[in-house]
Motif scaffolding. Sequence first.
Motif, PDB file in Angstrom:
ATOM      1  N   GLY A 126       1.940  -4.663 -18.406  1.00 54.86           N
ATOM      2  CA  GLY A 126       0.803  -3.989 -17.782  1.00 54.86           C
ATOM      3  C   GLY A 126       0.831  -2.531 -18.150  1.00 54.86           C
ATOM      4  N   GLU A 127      -0.337  -1.902 -18.061  1.00 57.46           N
ATOM      5  CA  GLU A 127      -0.386  -0.497 -18.462  1.00 57.46           C
ATOM      6  C   GLU A 127       0.234   0.391 -17.381  1.00 57.46           C
ATOM      7  N   SER A 128       0.378   1.651 -17.712  1.00 59.09           N
ATOM      8  CA  SER A 128       0.968   2.608 -16.787  1.00 59.09           C
ATOM      9  C   SER A 128       0.160   2.649 -15.485  1.00 59.09           C
ATOM     10  N   GLY A 129       0.856   2.581 -14.352  1.00 66.01           N
ATOM     11  CA  GLY A 129       0.182   2.647 -13.057  1.00 66.01           C
ATOM     12  C   GLY A 129      -0.338   1.315 -12.563  1.00 66.01           C
ATOM     13  N   SER A 130      -0.071   0.221 -13.293  1.00 70.78           N
ATOM     14  CA  SER A 130      -0.613  -1.076 -12.880  1.00 70.78           C
ATOM     15  C   SER A 130       0.214  -1.719 -11.760  1.00 70.78           C
ATOM     16  N   GLY A 131       1.377  -1.134 -11.426  1.00 71.20           N
ATOM     17  CA  GLY A 131       2.151  -1.648 -10.286  1.00 71.20           C
ATOM     18  C   GLY A 131       3.430  -2.390 -10.662  1.00 71.20           C
ATOM     19  N   LYS A 132       3.874  -2.277 -11.916  1.00 65.53           N
ATOM     20  CA  LYS A 132       5.051  -3.046 -12.381  1.00 65.53           C
ATOM     21  C   LYS A 132       6.319  -2.631 -11.626  1.00 65.53           C
ATOM     22  N   THR A 133       6.564  -1.309 -11.540  1.00 67.03           N
ATOM     23  CA  THR A 133       7.774  -0.837 -10.856  1.00 67.03           C
ATOM     24  C   THR A 133       7.691  -1.127  -9.361  1.00 67.03           C
ATOM     25  N   THR A 134       6.495  -0.983  -8.804  1.00 67.57           N
ATOM     26  CA  THR A 134       6.316  -1.296  -7.380  1.00 67.57           C
ATOM     27  C   THR A 134       6.682  -2.757  -7.130  1.00 67.57           C
ATOM     28  N   LEU A 135       6.234  -3.643  -8.019  1.00 62.05           N
ATOM     29  CA  LEU A 135       6.559  -5.070  -7.890  1.00 62.05           C
ATOM     30  C   LEU A 135       8.080  -5.270  -7.934  1.00 62.05           C
ATOM     31  N   PRO A 170      -7.841   3.459 -16.227  1.00 61.14           N
ATOM     32  CA  PRO A 170      -8.343   3.218 -14.881  1.00 61.14           C
ATOM     33  C   PRO A 170      -7.208   3.391 -13.877  1.00 61.14           C
ATOM     34  N   ASP A 171      -7.552   3.797 -12.648  1.00 62.33           N
ATOM     35  CA  ASP A 171      -6.530   4.145 -11.676  1.00 62.33           C
ATOM     36  C   ASP A 171      -6.799   3.396 -10.386  1.00 62.33           C
ATOM     37  N   ILE A 172      -5.723   2.944  -9.693  1.00 57.46           N
ATOM     38  CA  ILE A 172      -5.959   2.229  -8.433  1.00 57.46           C
ATOM     39  C   ILE A 172      -6.544   3.129  -7.354  1.00 57.46           C
ATOM     40  N   SER A 173      -6.372   4.469  -7.501  1.00 59.00           N
ATOM     41  CA  SER A 173      -6.942   5.351  -6.487  1.00 59.00           C
ATOM     42  C   SER A 173      -8.428   5.591  -6.738  1.00 59.00           C
ATOM     43  N   GLU A 194      -5.536   5.558   1.112  1.00 59.58           N
ATOM     44  CA  GLU A 194      -4.739   4.344   0.962  1.00 59.58           C
ATOM     45  C   GLU A 194      -4.823   3.848  -0.484  1.00 59.58           C
ATOM     46  N   LEU A 195      -3.642   3.629  -1.105  1.00 62.34           N
ATOM     47  CA  LEU A 195      -3.628   3.076  -2.459  1.00 62.34           C
ATOM     48  C   LEU A 195      -3.108   1.650  -2.388  1.00 62.34           C
ATOM     49  N   ASN A 196      -3.916   0.711  -2.801  1.00 65.78           N
ATOM     50  CA  ASN A 196      -3.486  -0.689  -2.772  1.00 65.78           C
ATOM     51  C   ASN A 196      -2.749  -0.967  -4.101  1.00 65.78           C
ATOM     52  N   ALA A 197      -1.420  -0.680  -4.094  1.00 65.40           N
ATOM     53  CA  ALA A 197      -0.644  -0.743  -5.347  1.00 65.40           C
ATOM     54  C   ALA A 197      -0.385  -2.171  -5.813  1.00 65.40           C
ATOM     55  N   LEU A 198      -0.273  -3.111  -4.860  1.00 66.08           N
ATOM     56  CA  LEU A 198      -0.135  -4.532  -5.229  1.00 66.08           C
ATOM     57  C   LEU A 198      -1.139  -5.316  -4.418  1.00 66.08           C
ATOM     58  N   ASN A 227       0.829  -1.216   0.000  1.00 59.73           N
ATOM     59  CA  ASN A 227       0.000   0.000   0.000  1.00 59.73           C
ATOM     60  C   ASN A 227       0.853   1.252   0.000  1.00 59.73           C
ATOM     61  N   PHE A 228       0.353   2.288  -0.630  1.00 65.69           N
ATOM     62  CA  PHE A 228       0.932   3.626  -0.499  1.00 65.69           C
ATOM     63  C   PHE A 228      -0.120   4.509   0.151  1.00 65.69           C
ATOM     64  N   TYR A 229       0.332   5.598   0.757  1.00 64.28           N
ATOM     65  CA  TYR A 229      -0.615   6.526   1.373  1.00 64.28           C
ATOM     66  C   TYR A 229      -0.465   7.896   0.742  1.00 64.28           C
ATOM     67  N   THR A 240       7.568  -4.338 -19.067  1.00 66.56           N
ATOM     68  CA  THR A 240       7.266  -3.508 -20.234  1.00 66.56           C
ATOM     69  C   THR A 240       5.762  -3.277 -20.366  1.00 66.56           C
ATOM     70  N   HIS A 241       5.400  -2.262 -21.164  1.00 63.47           N
ATOM     71  CA  HIS A 241       3.979  -2.163 -21.522  1.00 63.47           C
ATOM     72  C   HIS A 241       3.827  -2.443 -23.009  1.00 63.47           C
ATOM     73  N   ASP A 242       4.939  -2.891 -23.616  1.00 64.06           N
ATOM     74  CA  ASP A 242       4.985  -3.067 -25.056  1.00 64.06           C
ATOM     75  C   ASP A 242       4.995  -4.563 -25.404  1.00 64.06           C
ATOM     76  N   ASP A 265      13.537  -2.878 -15.748  1.00 65.20           N
ATOM     77  CA  ASP A 265      12.281  -2.119 -15.724  1.00 65.20           C
ATOM     78  C   ASP A 265      12.215  -1.183 -16.941  1.00 65.20           C
ATOM     79  N   GLU A 266      11.517  -1.594 -17.965  1.00 62.62           N
ATOM     80  CA  GLU A 266      11.400  -0.843 -19.220  1.00 62.62           C
ATOM     81  C   GLU A 266      12.782  -0.351 -19.681  1.00 62.62           C
ATOM     82  N   PRO A 267      13.757  -1.267 -19.832  1.00 56.10           N
ATOM     83  CA  PRO A 267      15.132  -0.823 -20.079  1.00 56.10           C
ATOM     84  C   PRO A 267      15.356  -0.193 -21.442  1.00 56.10           C
TER      85      PRO A 267
HETATM   86  N1  LIG Z   1       6.126   6.216  -3.800  1.00 58.50           N
HETATM   87  C1  LIG Z   1       4.835   6.227  -4.105  1.00 58.50           C
HETATM   88  N2  LIG Z   1       3.940   6.909  -3.338  1.00 58.50           N
HETATM   89  C2  LIG Z   1       2.624   6.907  -3.626  1.00 58.50           C
HETATM   90  N3  LIG Z   1       2.070   6.266  -4.672  1.00 58.50           N
HETATM   91  C3  LIG Z   1       2.910   5.580  -5.471  1.00 58.50           C
HETATM   92  C4  LIG Z   1       4.337   5.533  -5.246  1.00 58.50           C
HETATM   93  N4  LIG Z   1       4.909   4.767  -6.218  1.00 58.50           N
HETATM   94  C5  LIG Z   1       3.911   4.373  -7.011  1.00 58.50           C
HETATM   95  N5  LIG Z   1       2.714   4.852  -6.569  1.00 58.50           N
HETATM   96  C6  LIG Z   1       1.398   4.593  -7.182  1.00 58.50           C
HETATM   97  O1  LIG Z   1       1.261   3.183  -7.275  1.00 58.50           O
HETATM   98  C7  LIG Z   1       0.668   2.814  -8.514  1.00 58.50           C
HETATM   99  C8  LIG Z   1       1.582   1.886  -9.271  1.00 58.50           C
HETATM  100  O2  LIG Z   1       2.734   2.618  -9.678  1.00 58.50           O
HETATM  101  P1  LIG Z   1       3.935   1.954 -10.473  1.00 58.50           P
HETATM  102  O3  LIG Z   1       4.992   2.994 -10.626  1.00 58.50           O
HETATM  103  O4  LIG Z   1       4.310   0.690  -9.816  1.00 58.50           O
HETATM  104  O5  LIG Z   1       3.251   1.648 -11.890  1.00 58.50           O
HETATM  105  P2  LIG Z   1       3.909   1.137 -13.248  1.00 58.50           P
HETATM  106  O6  LIG Z   1       3.091  -0.029 -13.708  1.00 58.50           O
HETATM  107  O7  LIG Z   1       5.366   0.928 -13.054  1.00 58.50           O
HETATM  108  O8  LIG Z   1       3.642   2.363 -14.235  1.00 58.50           O
HETATM  109  P3  LIG Z   1       4.536   2.919 -15.469  1.00 58.50           P
HETATM  110  O9  LIG Z   1       4.292   1.979 -16.627  1.00 58.50           O
HETATM  111  O10 LIG Z   1       3.972   4.283 -15.731  1.00 58.50           O
HETATM  112  O11 LIG Z   1       5.979   2.951 -15.036  1.00 58.50           O
HETATM  113  C9  LIG Z   1       0.372   4.130  -9.244  1.00 58.50           C
HETATM  114  O12 LIG Z   1      -0.962   4.507  -8.996  1.00 58.50           O
HETATM  115  C10 LIG Z   1       1.335   5.111  -8.596  1.00 58.50           C
HETATM  116  O13 LIG Z   1       0.800   6.415  -8.645  1.00 58.50           O
END
Ligand SMILES: Nc1ncnc2c1ncn2[C@@H]1O[C@H](COP(=O)(O)OP(=O)(O)OP(=O)(O)O)[C@@H](O)[C@H]1O
Length: 306
Positions: A60-69, A297-300, A39-43, A26-28, A226-228, A193-195
């Motif tokens: 996954g598309e932008s914001g789907s949580g790939k970098t967080t993972l 669509p957005d997780i928030s 609260e954002l449930n990122a994963l 989660n992020f806050y 990747t998103h590609d 990560d999207e190298p």
């Molecule tokens: N440090 C953070 N604080 C708060 N919210 C965050 C943080 N990092 C990511 N998020 C949120 O978590 C969600 C997932 O973000 P993430 O960067 O993992 O997506 P992504 O799939 O890598 O997107 P992209 O393809 O644009 O890189 C998004 O809604 C993002 O706004």
Amino acid sequence: MTDKTNVNDKTDAKVPLVELNNLEMNFYKSKGMFRKPQELNALHNINLKIHNGEIVVVVGESGSGKTTLANVIAGLLTPVSGTYKFKGKEIHSMTKEEANVYRSSIQVVQQDSYAALNPMRTMIKSLGDPMLLKKYATKDNLLEKVNEVLEAVDLTPTEHFINKYPHQMSGGQRQRALIARALSMNPELILADEPVSMIDVSLRVSILNLLARLNEERNIAILYITHDLATARYVGKNGRIAVMYLGEIVETGDLQEVLSNPQHPYLRALLTAVPIPNPRLSRKRKELQLNASSELPDISNMPSGC
Ligand SMILES: Nc1ncnc2c1ncn2[C@@H]1O[C@H](COP(=O)(O)OP(=O)(O)OP(=O)(O)O)[C@@H](O)[C@H]1O
Ligand SMILES: [Mg+2]
């Protein structure tokens, strides 16, 4: 230097390198001084295994949580719940020595090489200092070790690059330098990560081929984000895919099988968005109706259903 094969007693090939179970992150997001942060449930409920020498593509598309993972796998973010095992060992119960091995075994190659490299440091400093710190090189053999990793990523002749600053190199060369820095830590898994998304299209294949070569020749597992779909197919042709949507892995399996029989509406929509060069086949394809809104669509602000 620490011997990675001896630190963990469970180096059995069947034990996954990385195993995530029911993981939540989660992020806050602040809503102002007097309001409860959102609260954002990122994963959500992430279950994923990565085996030795395996290639796993995360799409996954932008914001789907790939970098967080990727950040959770690299140990840069701590999940709120669920389990994370590295070579069968829960990362929270590792000794200091095991934790050090885990951290150097998993290396991240970021999207933005300019931001990832210190602009004030030449290659010998950027690559050499972490090697000295982690005792992968000594002062006596540092030059030789840095030359070795530069050569492994085809930054040759190495004497041409060793004293260069990041701004004196092209985007493709900087990306190779990031891979060299990852390689210098003797990794067992590279999180890419999207190298290639920020480098010239003409250079992308050579960087992807470099990752494939490291996988084949050194048995380094690769998590390619990747998103590609085109690069996903290229990198993951013999590997697995995990499709992410709004913080969840909604589909996973052998890449060829998943892409030939996609189940989740997001993946089906993604596949129908890829143009087919043959007009006869293209006319036969059933278009998937997407939401008319241009907003992702957005997780928030979770949409209902898929
Ligand atoms: N440090 C953070 N604080 C708060 N919210 C965050 C943080 N990092 C990511 N998020 C949120 O978590 C969600 C997932 O973000 P993430 O960067 O993992 O997506 P992504 O799939 O890598 O997107 P992209 O393809 O644009 O890189 C998004 O809604 C993002 O706004
Ligand atoms: Mg990202």
